[in-house]
Design an enzyme around this catalytic site. Structure first.
Site, PDB file in Angstrom:
ATOM      1  N   HIS A 122       0.837  -1.687   0.095  1.00 36.89           N
ATOM      2  CA  HIS A 122       0.125  -0.350   0.083  1.00 36.89           C
ATOM      3  C   HIS A 122       1.005   1.052   0.109  1.00 36.89           C
ATOM      4  CE1 HIS A 122      -3.305  -2.437   0.814  1.00 36.89           C
ATOM      5  NE2 HIS A 122      -2.762  -3.303   1.970  1.00 36.89           N
ATOM      6  N   CYS A 136      12.946  -6.911  -2.166  1.00 37.00           N
ATOM      7  CA  CYS A 136      11.858  -7.959  -1.872  1.00 37.00           C
ATOM      8  C   CYS A 136      10.981  -8.796  -2.589  1.00 37.00           C
ATOM      9  CB  CYS A 136      10.624  -6.634  -0.881  1.00 37.00           C
ATOM     10  SG  CYS A 136      11.362  -6.120   0.982  1.00 37.00           S
TER      11      CYS A 136
END
Length: 588
Positions: free
Chosen positions: A519, A539
């Protein structure tokens, strides 16, 4: 002239007087001897022959006795030379004393350390003593037997030859006629003595022997424990310091020792348990989480018997024999491309736990040593890190004296131990394989593919690092940020990630890992929530459903193998995942 003649006449008169006196004394002595002889003859004549106890005596012998008696009398009463003998002796001794005082030589008949010093100059005397000292030996004894033979100087003893010679010079005539011996002046250099003793600690040491076991005609018997032998450096040093001269003169030093009791003296109560363990055998199993490999090592019955001892809580390992086994194992593991080893304490704990629980197998992790990498053409710090499956920050920390941006072919840099990125005990039976090139994730459980799906990985300016890692942390919601999200005022926005699992550190307080949808600060989703692109900040992102599943399935410690064209699969499961994806992508 008249005076001269008068004096001369007086001297003649006195000479005649002396001659007359000598004649008178001779006549008186002759008369006395004649009277004595007559009295003796008269007594003999008056004595019966039977009472005389006469023995035949040679005439010559009698004359010799008479002559000797007369000679002694004349020497005593008439010879002026005999009266001068004491004066001559005193004069000679005085001359000897004066010579010793002013000639710089040692008086005669003076000795030290068995070395004759008389007649030598001071320098010659000192040199002779030092030569003798250099050839002396001290017998170092331990438990009543010779331990070593060393020069006095090696033991820290010091000879003051100058002081000995000075005392010798002061002896004067004391050495005449029987000689005089000077006591050696010996001191100690405590630092040298202590250093010598400290160097002997290992040679003297015998560890305590805990009670154990042995085989006797196929029957297991107990062996009694014995205390240790340890060099007492302080007590031995005190002994030498107390009387260094006595140590030298005796030529012997007895080392002082202490003892430490073993953990046990009697193994009899544990013979049955040891017998069962030895008959069942014991296997040491090592696991390498990086290549997902198991290796096993066993021992024969006799060696296992030698390794067993009795500790405070029961059966235990005899450390020295177990260390020998670990040395053999580590010698084998060191031959790997990246040197590996078993950590002794970990292995010992694992084996003792197996012994306590009655198991025949002990499991321990195989660890890695740091190794060197030789720079090749085209290498830079980041490329070396990716080639070796190591985050760049760890390469930097291991090579602080090298500029990793300016490297030359042939430079040698240190690659840290792989254990740095897998700090926890690995979870066995589970492994996650990520392919950065194909952007695909495969999960294994008990050697079988359990799930797989598409993922997103780091963008080119913040790429995901290949390598062997593990799940380090888990949090259902985490926050992150980047300089890309900072405005002109230095205020940086943050994003929220769900089901985050950290796998390696990029920098302090910055960790890359697995997560679900991101988000963004503007209310949108990273990549609009889709996967399959290089759009993260390093990531590995899965869909929301898949990230939740992975979060629930993986444990802290689960191994993660991230492969790419720069870092090939390290394990059989990694290679199996690659083959699976080859087939998968060929079919699509």
């Amino acid at each position: 002239m008249d005076n001269y003649s008068s004096s001369q006449r007086k001297r003649v008169s006195r000479a005649r007087q002396r001659q007359e006196k000598r004649r008178t004394r001779r006549e008186a002595r002759h008369d006395a001897m004649a009277t004595l002889q007559e009295e003796s003859v008269s007594r003999i004549r008056q004595t019966p022959l039977n009472d005389l106890n006469l023995q035949p005596v040679s005439r010559n012998l009698g004359q010799a006795v008479t002559y000797a008696r007369d000679t002694v009398w004349h020497l005593i009463n008439r010879s002026p030379l005999l009266k001068l003998i004491p004066l001559v002796i005193i004069a000679i001794l005085g001359i000897v004393w004066l010579v010793s005082q002013f000639s710089g030589q040692i008086p005669p008949n003076v000795w030290a350390m068995g070395v004759p010093l008389g007649g030598r100059s001071l320098e010659e005397a000192q040199a002779a003593l030092l030569e003798k000292w250099a050839n002396e030996e001290i017998n170092i004894r331990l438990d009543g037997e010779t331990f070593a033979r060393v020069a006095p100087s090696e033991l820290g003893l010091q000879l003051d030859a100058e002081a000995i010679v000075a005392e010798a010079q002061e002896q004067g005539i004391a050495g005449i006629p029987f000689g005089v011996s000077i006591e050696p002046v010996v001191s100690i250099n405590a630092g040298t003595t202590q250093a010598y003793l400290l160097n002997q600690i290992d040679a003297v040491y015998i560890p305590p022997y805990d009670a154990g076991f042995a085989w006797e005609n196929d029957r297991l018997i107990s062996m009694s424990g014995t205390p240790s032998r340890e060099l007492d450096v302080s007590a031995t040093l005190d002994l030498i310091q107390f009387d260094p001269l006595a140590i030298y003169e005796k030529g012997q030093l007895d080392l002082q020792t202490n003892q430490t009791a073993p953990s046990s003296f009697d193994a009899t109560p544990y013979v049955d348990a040891a017998y069962r363990l030895i008959n069942n055998g014991l296997i040491l199993t090592g696991y390498d989480p990086f290549i997902d490999e198991y290796k096993q090592w066993g021992t024969n019955k006799n060696y296992l018997t030698q390794m067993l001892a009795v500790g405070p809580a029961g059966l235990a390992l005899r450390e020295d024999r177990f260390q020998d086994l670990i040395n053999v194992v580590n010698g084998e593991l060191a031959q790997s491309e990246q040197p590996r080893y078993l950590e002794f304490d970990e292995a010992q704990l694992a084996v003792e736990e197996a012994i306590t629980s009655g198991e025949s197998e002990a499991n321990v992790r195989i660890r890695y040593l740091p190794h060197e990498y030789v720079v090749e053409s085209g290498d830079r710090g980041y490329s070396i890190a990716r080639k070796n499956g190591m985050p760049f920050t760890l390469i930097e920390q291991a090579n602080t004296d090298i500029d990793l941006d300016v490297l030359s072919v042939g430079d040698v840099i240190t690659i840290p131990s792989r254990d740095a990125v897998v700090p926890f005990e690995p979870i066995l039976g589970k492994r996650i394989v990520v392919d950065l090139d194909r952007k695909w994730l495969v999960g294994f459980e008990n050697g079988e593919i359990a799930f797989d799906w598409q993922i997103s990985t780091g963008m080119p300016q913040a790429p995901t690092s290949p390598g062997i890692f593990q799940i380090l942390s888990k949090t259902e919601e985490a926050v992150g940020s980047s300089s890309d999200l900072c405005n002109s005022n230095g205020v940086c926005g943050q994003w929220r990630m769900e089901y985050f699992m950290g796998i390696y550190d990029v920098a302090e307080n910055l960790t890359n890992g697995f997560h679900g949808i991101v988000h963004l600060a503007n209310g949108g989703l990273l990549g609009d929530g889709a996967v399959g692109a290089q759009n993260t900040y390093g990531c590995v992102m899965s869909t929301q459903a898949n990230s939740e599943f992975l979060y629930q399935w993986a444990n802290e410690g689960t191994v993660v193998e991230i492969i790419s064209s720069e870092f090939a699969p390290q394990s059989d499961l990694g290679r199996q995942a690659m083959s699976y994806m080859d087939t998968l992508f060929q079919s699509t």
